[in-house]
Design a protein around this motif. Structure first.
Motif, mmCIF file in Angstrom:
data_model
loop_
_atom_site.group_PDB
_atom_site.id
_atom_site.type_symbol
_atom_site.label_atom_id
_atom_site.label_comp_id
_atom_site.label_asym_id
_atom_site.label_seq_id
_atom_site.Cartn_x
_atom_site.Cartn_y
_atom_site.Cartn_z
ATOM 1 N N LYS A 141 0.789 -1.192 -0.142
ATOM 2 C CA LYS A 141 0.175 0.049 0.016
ATOM 3 C C LYS A 141 0.737 1.271 -0.173
ATOM 4 O O LYS A 141 0.825 2.322 -0.645
ATOM 5 C CB LYS A 141 -0.956 0.031 1.127
ATOM 6 N N LEU A 142 2.033 1.277 0.798
ATOM 7 C CA LEU A 142 2.961 2.335 0.819
ATOM 8 C C LEU A 142 3.527 2.593 -0.626
ATOM 9 O O LEU A 142 3.720 3.598 -1.047
ATOM 10 C CB LEU A 142 3.915 2.417 1.725
ATOM 11 N N GLY A 143 3.773 1.428 -1.261
ATOM 12 C CA GLY A 143 4.575 1.466 -2.507
ATOM 13 C C GLY A 143 3.427 2.129 -3.569
ATOM 14 O O GLY A 143 3.709 2.872 -4.431
ATOM 15 N N HIS A 144 2.294 1.693 -3.484
ATOM 16 C CA HIS A 144 1.178 2.221 -4.199
ATOM 17 C C HIS A 144 1.078 3.741 -4.118
ATOM 18 O O HIS A 144 0.864 4.349 -5.135
ATOM 19 C CB HIS A 144 -0.073 1.533 -4.002
ATOM 20 N N LEU A 145 1.065 4.165 -2.861
ATOM 21 C CA LEU A 145 0.941 5.481 -2.316
ATOM 22 C C LEU A 145 2.047 6.218 -3.187
ATOM 23 O O LEU A 145 1.907 7.534 -3.753
ATOM 24 C CB LEU A 145 0.881 5.882 -1.041
ATOM 25 N N ALA A 146 3.292 5.873 -2.728
ATOM 26 C CA ALA A 146 4.522 6.474 -3.373
ATOM 27 C C ALA A 146 4.280 6.604 -4.906
ATOM 28 O O ALA A 146 4.941 7.494 -5.561
ATOM 29 C CB ALA A 146 5.824 5.809 -2.996
ATOM 30 N N SER A 147 3.719 5.541 -5.693
ATOM 31 C CA SER A 147 3.811 5.578 -6.919
ATOM 32 C C SER A 147 2.840 6.670 -7.644
ATOM 33 O O SER A 147 2.797 7.263 -8.573
ATOM 34 C CB SER A 147 3.757 4.228 -7.704
ATOM 35 N N VAL A 148 1.626 6.640 -6.872
ATOM 36 C CA VAL A 148 0.672 7.768 -7.214
ATOM 37 C C VAL A 148 1.300 9.285 -6.848
ATOM 38 O O VAL A 148 1.096 10.187 -7.943
ATOM 39 C CB VAL A 148 -0.473 7.703 -6.030
ATOM 40 N N ILE A 149 2.048 9.577 -5.879
ATOM 41 C CA ILE A 149 2.570 10.802 -5.502
ATOM 42 C C ILE A 149 3.637 10.984 -6.634
ATOM 43 O O ILE A 149 3.709 12.127 -7.184
ATOM 44 C CB ILE A 149 2.776 10.936 -4.028
ATOM 45 N N PHE A 150 4.644 10.243 -6.683
ATOM 46 C CA PHE A 150 5.690 10.495 -7.449
ATOM 47 C C PHE A 150 5.554 10.410 -8.958
ATOM 48 O O PHE A 150 6.361 10.992 -9.692
ATOM 49 C CB PHE A 150 7.104 9.771 -7.128
ATOM 50 N N LEU A 151 4.799 9.312 -9.524
ATOM 51 C CA LEU A 151 4.528 9.252 -10.674
ATOM 52 C C LEU A 151 3.406 9.927 -11.245
ATOM 53 O O LEU A 151 3.034 10.190 -12.496
ATOM 54 C CB LEU A 151 4.725 7.738 -11.303
ATOM 55 N N GLY A 152 2.746 10.130 -10.389
ATOM 56 C CA GLY A 152 1.403 10.792 -10.938
ATOM 57 C C GLY A 152 0.274 9.621 -11.509
ATOM 58 O O GLY A 152 -0.620 10.196 -12.174
ATOM 59 N N LEU A 153 0.739 8.392 -11.157
ATOM 60 C CA LEU A 153 -0.113 7.334 -11.918
ATOM 61 C C LEU A 153 -1.002 6.638 -10.843
ATOM 62 O O LEU A 153 -0.863 6.208 -9.856
ATOM 63 C CB LEU A 153 0.914 6.360 -12.566
ATOM 64 N N PRO A 154 -2.376 6.501 -11.470
ATOM 65 C CA PRO A 154 -3.269 6.058 -10.487
ATOM 66 C C PRO A 154 -3.414 4.329 -10.563
ATOM 67 O O PRO A 154 -4.120 3.946 -9.635
ATOM 68 C CB PRO A 154 -4.591 6.285 -10.901
ATOM 69 N N TYR A 155 -2.491 3.910 -11.166
ATOM 70 C CA TYR A 155 -2.423 2.444 -11.547
ATOM 71 C C TYR A 155 -1.712 1.622 -10.353
ATOM 72 O O TYR A 155 -0.809 2.093 -9.692
ATOM 73 C CB TYR A 155 -2.054 1.992 -12.871
ATOM 74 N N ASP A 156 -1.958 0.309 -10.577
ATOM 75 C CA ASP A 156 -1.053 -0.591 -9.938
ATOM 76 C C ASP A 156 0.240 -0.918 -10.722
ATOM 77 O O ASP A 156 0.256 -1.766 -11.569
ATOM 78 C CB ASP A 156 -1.851 -2.013 -9.682
ATOM 79 N N THR A 157 1.424 0.086 -10.444
ATOM 80 C CA THR A 157 2.487 0.042 -11.066
ATOM 81 C C THR A 157 3.432 -1.023 -10.956
ATOM 82 O O THR A 157 4.483 -1.289 -11.538
ATOM 83 C CB THR A 157 3.082 1.468 -11.014
ATOM 84 N N THR A 158 3.244 -1.576 -9.664
ATOM 85 C CA THR A 158 4.504 -2.543 -9.157
ATOM 86 C C THR A 158 4.014 -4.276 -9.523
ATOM 87 O O THR A 158 4.959 -4.993 -9.398
ATOM 88 C CB THR A 158 4.762 -2.413 -7.997
ATOM 89 N N GLY A 159 2.944 -4.342 -10.192
ATOM 90 C CA GLY A 159 2.634 -5.838 -10.475
ATOM 91 C C GLY A 159 3.144 -6.259 -11.852
ATOM 92 O O GLY A 159 3.278 -5.311 -12.591
ATOM 93 N N ALA A 160 3.330 -7.455 -11.903
ATOM 94 C CA ALA A 160 3.462 -8.135 -13.136
ATOM 95 C C ALA A 160 2.401 -8.580 -14.067
ATOM 96 O O ALA A 160 2.735 -9.145 -15.233
ATOM 97 C CB ALA A 160 4.555 -9.106 -12.997
ATOM 98 N N PHE A 161 1.337 -8.707 -13.479
ATOM 99 C CA PHE A 161 0.087 -9.452 -14.164
ATOM 100 C C PHE A 161 -0.238 -8.426 -15.388
ATOM 101 O O PHE A 161 -1.166 -7.530 -14.891
ATOM 102 C CB PHE A 161 -0.790 -9.737 -13.347
ATOM 103 N N ARG A 162 0.243 -8.277 -16.595
ATOM 104 C CA ARG A 162 -0.148 -7.505 -17.418
ATOM 105 C C ARG A 162 -0.772 -8.029 -18.907
ATOM 106 O O ARG A 162 0.078 -9.260 -19.063
ATOM 107 C CB ARG A 162 0.763 -6.439 -17.878
ATOM 108 N N LEU A 163 -1.264 -7.056 -19.614
ATOM 109 C CA LEU A 163 -1.286 -7.753 -21.169
ATOM 110 C C LEU A 163 -0.866 -6.505 -22.027
ATOM 111 O O LEU A 163 -1.153 -5.363 -21.603
ATOM 112 C CB LEU A 163 -2.820 -8.216 -21.681
ATOM 113 N N TYR A 164 -0.086 -6.804 -22.912
ATOM 114 C CA TYR A 164 0.643 -5.728 -23.908
ATOM 115 C C TYR A 164 -0.213 -5.976 -25.263
ATOM 116 O O TYR A 164 0.058 -7.028 -25.620
ATOM 117 C CB TYR A 164 2.073 -5.675 -23.989
#
Ligand SMILES: Nc1nc2c(ncn2[C@@H]2O[C@H](COP(=O)(O)OP(=O)(O)OP(=O)(O)O)[C@@H](O)[C@H]2O)c(=O)[nH]1
Ligand SMILES: [Mg+2]
Length: 246
Positions: A141-164
């Motif tokens: 949760k802290l990682g998520h909060l930090a990525s919202v603040i520092f990257l300005g992204l609302p997404y789950d940026t640290t997960g690997a489950f993705r489709l490109y």
């Protein structure tokens, strides 16, 4: 539905008790989808088990690298390069430890044409990480909060489950990625978002791993914070550096 144009990518390190399980779960769900495993010379013999699977199943490819030092991010970069080089239309990436339940693959595939990138998120449903211990919950949760603040992204940026959606994404985004360890996950998503690719999230539930050990070290957390901050500074001072030059 046809699955010939979709590749599933799974990096492995010391996952001897998980590889057969994840392989059979995926196969029982979708019998004709291609799977790429990339093993970094796991000392527990994971690579051997993978070779046995690929001997029996032509739709399974295994890449072996000779050391873990290259990093989990570099494994993903290699998986994405592989998918482009073999002209797949879609690439799904996931962990091997069954925390990424194969059932969700179907959900990713269902919305593959509504997005350039589909991201599995732990932050839309309250019970997504219910199984985890308090320390991991807090860290996530802290990682998520930090990525919202520092990257300005609302997404789950640290997960690997993705489709490109590979036809939509300019391959040269890979050249802009600097971080080859866990920071790869938020840096790659930041670059894709910066270049206005459409990112859509689907809620996923993540049971914690049953077999094997986490490869994340405490030092990865510190590195992650430093790298988040470094991207934050770059956003302010040289934001153009993330622009894809095709
Ligand atoms: N090829 C390769 N795979 C790796 C490496 N580090 C981790 N992995 C794999 O990447 C996936 C994610 O690693 P995990 O250790 O589960 O990391 P995590 O999901 O953040 O942590 P936990 O779920 O708590 O264990 C798993 O499939 C690992 O086997 C690496 O250096 N090389
Ligand atoms: Mg895991």
């Amino acid at each position: 539905m046809k699955y010939q144009n979709i590749l599933i990518f799974i990096p492995t390190y010391n996952e001897k008790n998980n590889v057969n399980l994840i392989y059979s779960k995926i196969r029982s769900l979708i019998k004709d989808i291609d799977i790429l495993f990339l093993d970094d010379a796991s000392p527990d013999g994971t690579g051997k088990i993978l070779d046995n699977i690929s001997k029996k199943d032509q739709k399974v490819t295994v890449i072996h690298r000779n050391s873990k030092n290259k990093g989990i991010g570099s494994a993903h970069i290699e998986g994405i390069h592989f998918a482009y080089s073999k002209s797949y239309d879609y690439l799904i990436t996931m962990d091997c430890d069954l925390s990424h339940s194969p059932e969700f693959i179907i959900k990713f595939i269902e919305i593959k044409n509504n997005a350039d990138v589909v991201v599995g998120t732990r932050f839309q449903n309250n019970n997504s990480i219910e199984d985890w211990n308090l320390y991991r919950k807090l860290l996530t949760k802290l990682g998520h909060l930090a990525s919202v603040i520092f990257l300005g992204l609302p997404y789950d940026t640290t997960g690997a489950f993705r489709l490109y959606n590979l036809n939509k994404i300019d391959k040269s985004f890979l050249n802009l990625i600097k971080y080859k360890r866990y920071s790869f996950f938020f840096e790659s998503l930041y670059i894709l978002s910066y270049n206005k690719y459409k990112i859509v999230e689907i809620p996923i539930t993540l049971p914690s791993r049953v077999y094997g050990e986490s490869k994340q070290k405490f030092s990865d957390v510190f590195l992650g914070i430093r790298n988040l901050f470094s991207i934050f500074i770059s956003r302010i001072i040289f934001s153009k550096k993330y622009k894809i030059k095709s």
